[in-house]
Write an enzyme that holds these catalytic residues in place. Structure first.
Site, mmCIF file in Angstrom:
data_model
loop_
_atom_site.group_PDB
_atom_site.id
_atom_site.type_symbol
_atom_site.label_atom_id
_atom_site.label_comp_id
_atom_site.label_asym_id
_atom_site.label_seq_id
_atom_site.Cartn_x
_atom_site.Cartn_y
_atom_site.Cartn_z
ATOM 1 N N ASP A 29 40.433 -36.773 -24.935
ATOM 2 C CA ASP A 29 41.339 -37.662 -25.662
ATOM 3 C C ASP A 29 42.264 -38.430 -24.713
ATOM 4 O O ASP A 29 42.553 -37.964 -23.610
ATOM 5 C CB ASP A 29 42.170 -36.825 -26.653
ATOM 6 C CG ASP A 29 42.852 -37.686 -27.694
ATOM 7 O OD1 ASP A 29 42.427 -38.843 -27.902
ATOM 8 O OD2 ASP A 29 43.824 -37.202 -28.309
ATOM 9 N N ASN A 77 36.278 -40.434 -36.643
ATOM 10 C CA ASN A 77 36.355 -41.613 -35.769
ATOM 11 C C ASN A 77 35.688 -42.863 -36.376
ATOM 12 O O ASN A 77 35.891 -43.975 -35.890
ATOM 13 C CB ASN A 77 35.774 -41.323 -34.380
ATOM 14 C CG ASN A 77 36.664 -40.428 -33.527
ATOM 15 O OD1 ASN A 77 36.189 -39.624 -32.734
ATOM 16 N ND2 ASN A 77 37.984 -40.565 -33.678
HETATM 17 C C1 IPE Z 1 39.617 -36.252 -31.197
HETATM 18 O O1 IPE Z 1 40.410 -37.297 -30.776
HETATM 19 C C2 IPE Z 1 38.181 -36.682 -31.270
HETATM 20 C C3 IPE Z 1 37.528 -36.912 -30.011
HETATM 21 C C4 IPE Z 1 38.049 -36.723 -28.830
HETATM 22 C C5 IPE Z 1 36.166 -37.358 -30.107
HETATM 23 P P1 IPE Z 1 41.112 -38.268 -31.807
HETATM 24 O O2 IPE Z 1 41.895 -39.240 -30.999
HETATM 25 O O3 IPE Z 1 40.134 -38.816 -32.751
HETATM 26 O O4 IPE Z 1 42.071 -37.266 -32.593
HETATM 27 P P2 IPE Z 1 43.430 -37.524 -33.330
HETATM 28 O O5 IPE Z 1 43.243 -38.684 -34.255
HETATM 29 O O6 IPE Z 1 44.448 -37.826 -32.275
HETATM 30 O O7 IPE Z 1 43.734 -36.256 -34.023
HETATM 31 C C1 IPE Z 2 39.303 -40.331 -27.071
HETATM 32 O O1 IPE Z 2 40.259 -41.270 -26.758
HETATM 33 C C2 IPE Z 2 37.949 -40.928 -27.351
HETATM 34 C C3 IPE Z 2 37.536 -40.811 -28.741
HETATM 35 C C4 IPE Z 2 38.213 -40.283 -29.702
HETATM 36 C C5 IPE Z 2 36.234 -41.357 -29.053
HETATM 37 P P1 IPE Z 2 41.023 -42.082 -27.869
HETATM 38 O O2 IPE Z 2 40.259 -43.316 -28.168
HETATM 39 O O3 IPE Z 2 41.315 -41.231 -29.031
HETATM 40 O O4 IPE Z 2 42.351 -42.445 -27.092
HETATM 41 P P2 IPE Z 2 43.814 -42.412 -27.667
HETATM 42 O O5 IPE Z 2 44.020 -41.052 -28.236
HETATM 43 O O6 IPE Z 2 43.903 -43.492 -28.694
HETATM 44 O O7 IPE Z 2 44.680 -42.666 -26.479
HETATM 45 MG MG MG Z 3 42.857 -40.033 -29.521
#
Ligand code: IPE
Ligand code: IPE
Ligand code: MG
Length: 249
Positions: A29, A77
């Site tokens: 993340d 997602n």
């Molecule tokens: C968790 O990250 C999912 C993945 C890393 C694939 P998210 O960014 O989707 O989670 P939340 O929304 O912060 O809980």
């Molecule tokens: C994790 O990074 C990747 C996925 C969830 C696919 P994010 O895209 O959630 O990055 P942040 O949390 O918005 O910084």
């Molecule tokens: Mg995220």
């Protein structure tokens, strides 16, 4: 020796090779915030994040980790803008196409966790081909969470159990944790010993809900694209200092 190389070497030497986590799970993340900080599009963060996937997979295999689970795309997602989803899907194909030979040569088995039937057909085919090609590999299992949700996994398992009961393949009395686990995407794999979540969020976000009952958590403010070998070693060193009691004394 350069400073970073010395740090890596020092950390690596602190790891007790006889007490390695068998299974490490990572919620990758912080890609979006990493990019935002640099005034780049979110996709640039995902691209850099993919470089860390390559690094951590290699480091894990070298170290002797047997199961590595990476959360790449959650069932939630899909709520993201279409353009970002497209970017992530393209990166998945790029990753598999550029890495599959190396993964295979290194005896790494790829497994998807999640309902991949809902992925676009190209992505599904690439993932299925990668799993088929590497199915007999045994050094490490690389689980990739793709359209993965912990609740979804438990519901799918429940449906399949009910079907098997209905068809007389199983008796209700025989249902216990052992049989239940056979219906999960992680069947035949041990539960994660260590779960790493970078980016500063202190939550599970629907990852491996059933399997993390006794998992040790390691959180950090580092964004995933900045998460390097040395941070991975630090997480393992910290893990090895934990006292895992499993409800005992
Ligand atoms: C968790 O990250 C999912 C993945 C890393 C694939 P998210 O960014 O989707 O989670 P939340 O929304 O912060 O809980
Ligand atoms: C994790 O990074 C990747 C996925 C969830 C696919 P994010 O895209 O959630 O990055 P942040 O949390 O918005 O910084
Ligand atoms: Mg995220």
């Amino acid at each position: 020796m350069k400073n970073r190389q010395r740090i890596i070497k020092d950390l690596k030497e602190q790891i007790d090779e006889n007490n390695l986590p068998k299974h490490i799970a990572i919620i990758m993340d912080g890609n979006g915030r990493w990019a935002k900080k640099r005034f780049l599009p979110r996709t640039a963060g995902h691209k850099e994040g993919m470089e860390r996937v390559k690094e951590i997979v290699e480091v894990s295999a070298r170290l002797g980790i047997k199961h590595l689970s990476l959360y790449a795309f959650s069932t939630e997602n899909w709520k993201r803008p279409e353009q970002e989803i497209d970017g992530l899907m393209k990166l998945l194909v790029q990753y598999l196409r550029s890495e599959i030979e190396r993964l295979h040569k290194n005896n790494i088995k790829i497994k998807a966790l999640g309902d991949i039937s809902k992925l676009p057909s190209l992505q599904r085919k690439e993932v299925e081909d990668a799993m088929e090609k590497t199915k007999n590999n045994s050094r490490m299992i690389l689980n990739i969470g793709l359209n993965y949700g912990g609740r979804d996994e438990i519901i799918v398992a429940t449906k399949n159990i009910l079907k098997d009961i209905k068809m007389g393949k199983m008796n209700i009395e025989d249902l216990d944790a052992n049989t239940f686990e056979k219906y999960l995407y992680t069947k035949k794999q041990p539960d994660p010993d260590l779960l790493i979540r970078p980016s500063g969020e202190l939550r599970i976000s629907n990852f491996l809900l059933y399997q993390i009952a006794y998992t040790e958590f390691w959180f950090s403010n580092i964004y995933w694209p900045d998460f390097r070998e040395e941070h991975f070693y630090q997480a393992i060193i910290d893990y090895q200092k934990r006292d895992r009691r499993y409800g005992g004394i």
